[in-house]
Design a protein around this motif. Structure first.
Motif, PDB file in Angstrom:
ATOM      1  N   ILE A 221       0.841  -1.201   0.000  1.00 59.20           N
ATOM      2  CA  ILE A 221       0.000   0.000   0.000  1.00 59.20           C
ATOM      3  C   ILE A 221       0.876   1.251   0.000  1.00 59.20           C
ATOM      4  O   ILE A 221       0.648   2.182  -0.778  1.00 59.20           O
ATOM      5  CB  ILE A 221      -0.955   0.011   1.220  1.00 59.20           C
ATOM      6  CG1 ILE A 221      -2.090  -0.986   1.027  1.00 59.20           C
ATOM      7  CG2 ILE A 221      -1.528   1.413   1.449  1.00 59.20           C
ATOM      8  CD1 ILE A 221      -3.025  -1.095   2.218  1.00 59.20           C
ATOM      9  N   SER A 222       1.871   1.278   0.874  1.00 56.30           N
ATOM     10  CA  SER A 222       2.766   2.444   0.954  1.00 56.30           C
ATOM     11  C   SER A 222       3.472   2.691  -0.373  1.00 56.30           C
ATOM     12  O   SER A 222       3.580   3.840  -0.817  1.00 56.30           O
ATOM     13  CB  SER A 222       3.802   2.251   2.065  1.00 56.30           C
ATOM     14  OG  SER A 222       3.174   2.210   3.317  1.00 56.30           O
ATOM     15  N   GLU A 223       3.937   1.622  -1.002  1.00 53.67           N
ATOM     16  CA  GLU A 223       4.637   1.761  -2.284  1.00 53.67           C
ATOM     17  C   GLU A 223       3.703   2.269  -3.376  1.00 53.67           C
ATOM     18  O   GLU A 223       4.090   3.121  -4.179  1.00 53.67           O
ATOM     19  CB  GLU A 223       5.269   0.433  -2.691  1.00 53.67           C
ATOM     20  CG  GLU A 223       6.459   0.066  -1.825  1.00 53.67           C
ATOM     21  CD  GLU A 223       7.005  -1.330  -2.095  1.00 53.67           C
ATOM     22  OE1 GLU A 223       6.650  -1.937  -3.135  1.00 53.67           O
ATOM     23  OE2 GLU A 223       7.784  -1.819  -1.263  1.00 53.67           O
ATOM     24  N   ILE A 224       2.476   1.780  -3.404  1.00 52.32           N
ATOM     25  CA  ILE A 224       1.516   2.256  -4.406  1.00 52.32           C
ATOM     26  C   ILE A 224       1.210   3.729  -4.179  1.00 52.32           C
ATOM     27  O   ILE A 224       1.238   4.530  -5.120  1.00 52.32           O
ATOM     28  CB  ILE A 224       0.223   1.409  -4.396  1.00 52.32           C
ATOM     29  CG1 ILE A 224       0.503   0.011  -4.961  1.00 52.32           C
ATOM     30  CG2 ILE A 224      -0.889   2.098  -5.194  1.00 52.32           C
ATOM     31  CD1 ILE A 224      -0.672  -0.956  -4.839  1.00 52.32           C
ATOM     32  N   ILE A 225       0.928   4.099  -2.950  1.00 50.44           N
ATOM     33  CA  ILE A 225       0.588   5.500  -2.656  1.00 50.44           C
ATOM     34  C   ILE A 225       1.773   6.409  -2.976  1.00 50.44           C
ATOM     35  O   ILE A 225       1.607   7.479  -3.571  1.00 50.44           O
ATOM     36  CB  ILE A 225       0.100   5.654  -1.203  1.00 50.44           C
ATOM     37  CG1 ILE A 225      -1.288   5.012  -1.075  1.00 50.44           C
ATOM     38  CG2 ILE A 225       0.078   7.118  -0.780  1.00 50.44           C
ATOM     39  CD1 ILE A 225      -1.832   4.944   0.327  1.00 50.44           C
ATOM     40  N   GLU A 226       2.964   5.991  -2.625  1.00 55.23           N
ATOM     41  CA  GLU A 226       4.148   6.793  -2.928  1.00 55.23           C
ATOM     42  C   GLU A 226       4.341   6.930  -4.437  1.00 55.23           C
ATOM     43  O   GLU A 226       4.653   8.007  -4.943  1.00 55.23           O
ATOM     44  CB  GLU A 226       5.386   6.160  -2.300  1.00 55.23           C
ATOM     45  CG  GLU A 226       6.632   7.003  -2.435  1.00 55.23           C
ATOM     46  CD  GLU A 226       7.807   6.373  -1.716  1.00 55.23           C
ATOM     47  OE1 GLU A 226       8.888   6.301  -2.322  1.00 55.23           O
ATOM     48  OE2 GLU A 226       7.641   5.966  -0.551  1.00 55.23           O
TER      49      GLU A 226
END
Length: 185
Positions: free
Chosen positions: A168-173
């Protein structure tokens, strides 16, 4: 997708409900929904939900989404690696095909089109302006059986949840949405 989702679901059902059954279905997780590669960085919305809702047995979703997802993940686990890309493509193209649950996404899509992306329809807004993620990628019928406090406690401890939160963090970033809309109760 290489994880054993049945083991993850069994463990999470136990840890996310004090009575030992959080109501999660034995189904592969859904990592994201929508074409995250087509989003306009800085000009899109991420809808952040609790978890995917398990549809009634009579709904088309069982034929259009549940069964194909099971088949792709099973084939991938059997060593047919190209099915991993087929699964990812099914998630990227979710709003372009038979899989789409417009009963769920129509109202929220209409609101985004009317308030943020003028000229788009409730359907077209999902093509390059809006995508969806869930905090818990495992399906259930009733989110009320998932303990909020147990979810918060285990989100940084359970290996499946830790891995999902990293994704999730990687997608949002990477996508850089201008708004993260927390949707759900």
């Amino acid at each position: 997708m290489a994880r054993n989702h049945s083991e993850d679901v069994a463990r999470l059902n136990t840890v996310l409900n004090r009575n030992g059954d959080a109501g999660l279905e034995d189904m592969p997780p859904i990592p994201f929904t929508g074409d995250i590669d087509a989003m306009e960085a800085g000009n899109c919305i991420c809808v952040l939900g609790i978890n995917p809702h398990w549809p009634a047995e009579s709904r088309d979703a069982h034929q259009n989404e549940i069964l194909p997802t099971r088949q792709m993940i099973e084939a991938f686990h059997e060593g047919r690696e190209h099915h991993y890309q087929s699964f990812i493509d099914s998630r990227l193209n979710y709003f372009r095909g038979e899989m789409t649950n417009w009963v769920h996404y129509r109202r929220i899509g209409k609101g985004y089109a009317e308030n943020f992306f003028h000229g788009e329809s409730y359907q077209s807004v999902w093509e390059r302006n809006v995508f969806a993620l869930d905090i818990l990628p495992y399906w259930s019928v009733d989110t009320g059986r998932i303990s909020d406090s147990r979810l918060r406690k285990n989100i940084t401890m359970d290996p499946a949840m830790v891995q999902h939160q990293q994704m999730i963090s990687e997608i949002i970033e990477s996508v850089s949405p201008k708004l993260i809309h927390v949707n759900g109760t």
